[in-house]
Design a protein around this motif. Structure first.
Motif, short mmCIF file in Angstrom:
data_model
loop_
_atom_site.label_atom_id
_atom_site.label_comp_id
_atom_site.label_asym_id
_atom_site.label_seq_id
_atom_site.Cartn_x
_atom_site.Cartn_y
_atom_site.Cartn_z
N LYS A 1 -12.89 14.75 -5.01
CA LYS A 1 -13.49 14.56 -6.34
C LYS A 1 -15.02 14.50 -6.25
CE LYS A 1 -11.22 10.90 -7.71
NZ LYS A 1 -10.74 9.83 -8.62
N PHE B 1 -8.67 12.39 -1.32
CA PHE B 1 -8.76 12.62 -2.77
C PHE B 1 -10.13 12.21 -3.30
CE2 PHE B 1 -7.77 11.46 -7.23
CZ PHE B 1 -7.30 12.69 -7.65
N ARG B 2 -10.63 11.09 -2.80
CA ARG B 2 -11.97 10.64 -3.22
C ARG B 2 -13.05 11.63 -2.80
NH1 ARG B 2 -15.85 8.21 -0.51
NH2 ARG B 2 -14.46 7.87 1.28
N GLU C 1 -4.78 9.79 2.38
CA GLU C 1 -4.69 10.62 1.19
C GLU C 1 -5.68 10.16 0.12
OE1 GLU C 1 -3.59 13.47 -1.54
OE2 GLU C 1 -3.17 13.35 0.61
N LYS C 2 -5.80 8.86 -0.05
CA LYS C 2 -6.76 8.34 -1.03
C LYS C 2 -8.19 8.71 -0.66
CE LYS C 2 -4.13 4.36 -2.79
NZ LYS C 2 -4.10 2.88 -2.91
N ASN C 3 -8.50 8.63 0.63
CA ASN C 3 -9.84 8.98 1.07
C ASN C 3 -10.11 10.46 0.87
OD1 ASN C 3 -12.37 8.27 2.51
ND2 ASN C 3 -11.58 9.67 4.05
N ASP D 1 4.58 3.66 -3.06
CA ASP D 1 4.98 4.92 -3.68
C ASP D 1 5.82 5.76 -2.73
OD1 ASP D 1 3.66 4.27 -6.01
OD2 ASP D 1 1.78 5.21 -5.40
N ARG E 1 -4.73 16.51 -5.55
CA ARG E 1 -5.81 16.81 -4.60
C ARG E 1 -5.83 18.28 -4.22
NH1 ARG E 1 -5.91 17.24 0.85
NH2 ARG E 1 -3.78 16.49 0.99
N VAL F 1 -1.13 6.88 3.25
CA VAL F 1 -1.60 6.66 1.87
C VAL F 1 -3.11 6.46 1.85
CG1 VAL F 1 -1.51 5.06 -0.08
CG2 VAL F 1 0.60 5.76 1.05
N ARG F 2 -3.63 5.69 2.80
CA ARG F 2 -5.08 5.47 2.85
C ARG F 2 -5.82 6.78 3.13
NH1 ARG F 2 -3.53 0.30 5.17
NH2 ARG F 2 -3.37 1.26 7.24
N GLU G 1 0.82 -1.21 0.00
CA GLU G 1 0.00 0.00 0.00
C GLU G 1 0.86 1.26 0.00
OE1 GLU G 1 -4.27 -0.53 2.01
OE2 GLU G 1 -2.62 -0.82 3.43
#
Length: 438
Positions: free
Chosen positions: A169, A165-166, A161-163, A49, A215, A158-159, A46
């Motif tokens: 959007k 970003f979601r 940041e993904k949340n 990166d 983001r 990372v999780r 996960e």
């Protein structure tokens, strides 16, 4: 006999400070530390990166972990695995040897494994009489145990940041939908406001959005869209509160004036003043003869065809397209922003745009378009101006020109050419145009 743990790579491979740092970190693993190897591998995957690992490198790390016999990695246990390149290639789905070596180097550079090379560079283990491993040469997995908590923190970041970003959007999608539909509502419901300028503001905001945006940029655009959305919503709600539930179509042209010249909308206070002016004007005998219904867009375009040259493709299908064309026509005619703003406040944006289109149509006969618009604005404030006579005059002039050209002797034309050269109007509109002027 005491054994020595090698710290430098075999052959031409050079030692680096990064490798030394990884080996130093591997020694910091607390005593008795144990981690589930597949769980920690999942967190590494996960956070790859942030760690700097590649997909191919993780495939090799997965193969290396499979060579460790236990499901747990312990800081006190044996953590060196010694598979050959052929065995690694087989468990890495047939990865080529050159690719294997390249991504093994990536794992070393990322600090996920440490090379423990033998004197001849081969990987093997030397066992004692009891079967225990006395000395092993291969890849040391100790950094995974020592950095397990770090990998978990990176995976959490990372999780998160993904949340974020979601959510950004999702917010962007909702704001774009709300702004577009509220603008359409304002235009279709004839709410006073500079809707052409609002559309241009919206397009300028979303025009900053690239195909793949980070983001932070999405959140910045969301902030700008939310400000625009709030302003539009306040205007629509204010206009809805001021409306009389029994009002008919003739009352939908009330205007809202704003003391802030930079605002793209008009305020409620000016609406009450304009209503009073409208009530006084309704008592004027001159206004009683003016039509009370709205001009159809098709008639306006027939009377003012030059405005269609200002839009891409030369086609105007909706009032919002017409308003956008008026925004382009204003600077071309030399009309100042203040004169245009006053006209929108006095007439309403749609009526002001129709007036500007008529001025554009007669631009060769008008010396100062800005001064003429201000004069009509003053008449509109007094309730002595309507766009109907102006548009009808243009249609009448167009009809007269068509008739005079038809009376001149010309070469014979086919019926199709005659049909295309003639202005087509309804019988009712034709009778209206042929009435004697007062």
């Amino acid at each position: 006999m005491q054994t020595h743990t090698p710290t430098t790579p075999f052959g031409r491979r050079t030692m680096s400070l990064g490798m030394m740092a990884s080996q130093a970190v591997a020694k910091t693993a607390p005593e008795g530390a144990q981690v589930q190897k597949w769980k920690v591998f999942h967190t590494i995957r996960e956070a790859r990166d942030l760690i700097g690992a590649t997909d191919r490198a993780l495939a090799i790390l997965n193969a290396l972990l499979s060579f460790h016999p236990e499901s747990e990695l312990s800081g006190d246990g044996e953590l060196i695995v010694w598979p050959s390149n052929e065995q690694l290639m087989a468990r890495a789905n047939g990865m080529p040897a050159t690719t294997l070596r390249r991504h093994l180097a990536v794992l070393v550079d990322c600090g996920l494994i440490i090379r423990r090379d033998s004197p001849n560079g081969k990987r093997f283990a030397r066992k004692g009489r009891g079967g225990q491993v006395d000395q092993a040469y291969g890849f040391d997995l100790a950094p995974i145990v020592a950095r397990a908590e770090e990998f978990e923190e990176l995976a959490d970041a990372v999780r998160a940041e993904k949340n974020a970003f979601r959510l950004a959007k999702e917010r962007l999608t909702l704001l774009r939908r709300d702004v577009v539909k509220l603008i359409e509502t304002g235009i279709e419901e004839n709410v006073p406001g500079n809707w052409g300028r609002v559309q241009q503001t919206y397009q300028a905001i979303v025009g900053r959005l690239p195909r793949s945006a980070p983001r932070q940029l999405i959140e910045d655009i969301c902030c700008d869209l939310h400000s625009l959305y709030t302003e539009i919503l306040e205007v629509l709600e204010s206009f809805a509160k001021t409306q009389n539930p029994d009002a008919n179509e003739s009352h939908s042209g009330r205007h809202i004036q704003n003391s802030n010249p930079d605002s793209i909308f008009e305020s409620e206070e000016g609406s009450r003043k304009e209503d009073e002016a409208g009530d006084n004007a309704a008592e004027n005998d001159n206004l009683q003869s003016l039509p009370k219904r709205e001009l159809p867009l098709g008639i306006v375009l027939d009377a003012c065809p030059d405005v269609k040259d200002l839009v891409q493709g030369g086609e105007i299908r909706h009032w919002r397209d017409f308003l956008a064309a008026a925004e382009v026509a204003r600077p071309l005619l030399g009309v100042s922003p203040s004169a245009w703003r006053e006209a929108c406040e006095a007439m309403g944006e749609v009526q002001a745009a129709i007036t500007l289109a008529a001025i554009l149509q007669r631009s060769d006969q008008i010396n100062s378009a800005g001064g003429y618009l201000r004069s009509l604005t003053d008449k509109a404030r007094e309730g002595k101006f309507s766009t109907w006579p102006m548009v009808m005059a243009l249609l009448r002039a167009k009809l007269d020109a068509s008739r005079s050209s038809a009376e001149k002797p010309t070469e014979p034309q086919s019926d199709g050419n005659k049909a295309r050269g003639r202005l087509e109007v309804s019988d009712a509109l034709l009778r209206s145009l042929e009435r004697p002027r007062r």
